[in-house]
Design an enzyme around this catalytic site. Structure first.
Site, short mmCIF file in Angstrom:
data_model
loop_
_atom_site.label_atom_id
_atom_site.label_comp_id
_atom_site.label_asym_id
_atom_site.label_seq_id
_atom_site.Cartn_x
_atom_site.Cartn_y
_atom_site.Cartn_z
N ASP A 72 32.61 -42.70 11.44
CA ASP A 72 31.38 -43.33 10.60
C ASP A 72 31.65 -42.66 9.38
O ASP A 72 30.98 -41.48 8.99
CB ASP A 72 30.21 -42.51 11.35
N GLY A 73 32.09 -43.53 8.59
CA GLY A 73 32.31 -43.27 7.18
C GLY A 73 31.50 -44.21 6.19
O GLY A 73 31.68 -44.00 4.77
N LYS A 74 31.12 -45.18 6.77
CA LYS A 74 30.49 -46.16 6.05
C LYS A 74 30.96 -46.79 4.74
O LYS A 74 30.66 -46.73 3.66
CB LYS A 74 28.95 -45.89 5.66
N ARG A 75 32.29 -46.93 4.92
CA ARG A 75 33.20 -47.34 3.70
C ARG A 75 33.39 -48.83 3.26
O ARG A 75 32.85 -49.63 4.17
CB ARG A 75 34.77 -47.05 4.25
N THR B 114 32.53 -47.75 10.62
CA THR B 114 31.29 -48.19 10.10
C THR B 114 31.62 -48.72 8.72
O THR B 114 32.31 -47.91 7.93
CB THR B 114 30.12 -47.17 10.17
#
Ligand code: NUP
Length: 272
Positions: free
Chosen positions: A92-95, A119
């Site tokens: 989960d790094g929302k890259r 993510t």
């Protein structure tokens, strides 16, 4: 194996839609662990040992590891090595970034760490998301409607009469040519979640916000699942990890995860 097949298989095997968020914070783990050489890796190891038969996924929020520098990179690897092969792992790094840079993020998450899913932030558009869509066994969970208060700042704005999150969802369907996209939908906005599932009956949904953020579990199950009562990944971090701050922390985490699993299964029986 396609991501959705792996997810369905572990959800059936463990009869569980629970995902534990390994957001491990040195300031919150039990004090007795601080004497160990590698307290965070040890904490994660004990949590995984105590819960691996009752979850479908573990989600590592990369911020909690990157903040540790080089050591954090090792701890991600050590933690992933402890997770059984058939359980789904989510980075989960929302890259996202311009294609050339996003490609590096995708390589780190999918090829170095070898997470099953990442993510991804859709704000920069298709070329920024594309590098995450190349591997058909690894899933890109796109932030469609997040759980936080600030979600309303942009995601709820209306564009040509429709909320922006619906536009993003339409894009996710276009990006799903390899059947490797998923939706991140917070559990704190049940009506939004209901609408998203109506528009997207078959994609996997990652559902954060249960526990510490007080998301609504009943609607998370009812609208988060597909028609088979599956493909919802219901994620909780703090409420499970820090259920006890004493030596019994891993037993307490197991009890918290079991209660969540059973509550979810109660609603699955009610609606599916
Ligand atoms: O919309 C989102 N909300 C959210 O909380 C998308 C997320 N990925 N998360 C993440 O889920 C958040 O960054 C954290 O890692 C976890 C929620 O933690 P907790 O509130 O269960 O402790």
């Amino acid at each position: 194996m396609l991501f959705n097949q792996k997810l369905r298989a572990i959800q059936r095997k463990d009869n569980s839609l629970v995902c534990i968020g390994l957001d491990t914070d040195i300031r919150q783990i039990p004090k007795h662990l601080l004497r160990r050489a590698n307290p965070i890796a040890e904490f994660n190891r004990r949590i995984i040992e105590a819960t691996k038969d009752i979850v479908c996924a573990y989600k590592l929020n990369l911020a909690f590891y990157e903040v540790l520098g080089e050591r954090g990179w090792h701890i991600v690897h050590q933690t992933l090595d402890r997770i059984p092969e058939n359980i789904v792992t989510i980075g989960d790094g929302k890259r996202s970034d311009i294609g050339n840079s996003a490609e590096r993020y995708a390589r780190l998450i999918f090829e170095d760490y070898k997470f099953d899913a990442a993510t991804v932030n859709p704000y920069m558009g298709e070329d920024a998301v594309k590098p995450f869509l190349e591997r058909k066994e690894q899933c890109a969970f796109v932030l469609v409607a997040t759980s936080n208060r600030g979600a309303k700042d942009f995601q709820f704005l209306r564009v040509n009469g429709k909320p922006l999150y619906e536009k993003v969802l339409q894009k996710v369907h276009q990006w799903n040519a390899k059947k490797n996209c998923g939706v991140v939908a917070g559990t704190t906005y049940p009506r939004v979640l209901r609408r998203l599932r109506e528009l997207s009956p078959t994609l996997p949904f990652l559902l954060p916000g249960i526990g510490a953020q007080q998301g609504d579990l009943e609607s998370a199950v009812r609208y988060g699942c597909d028609m088979h009562g599956e493909l919802a990944i219901i994620s909780a971090s703090r409420s499970i990890l820090y259920a006890s701050s004493d030596e019994d922390f891993s037993d307490a985490a197991r009890d918290a995860a079991l209660s969540l699993r059973d509550a979810i299964n109660h609603y699955r029986e009610k609606y599916f």
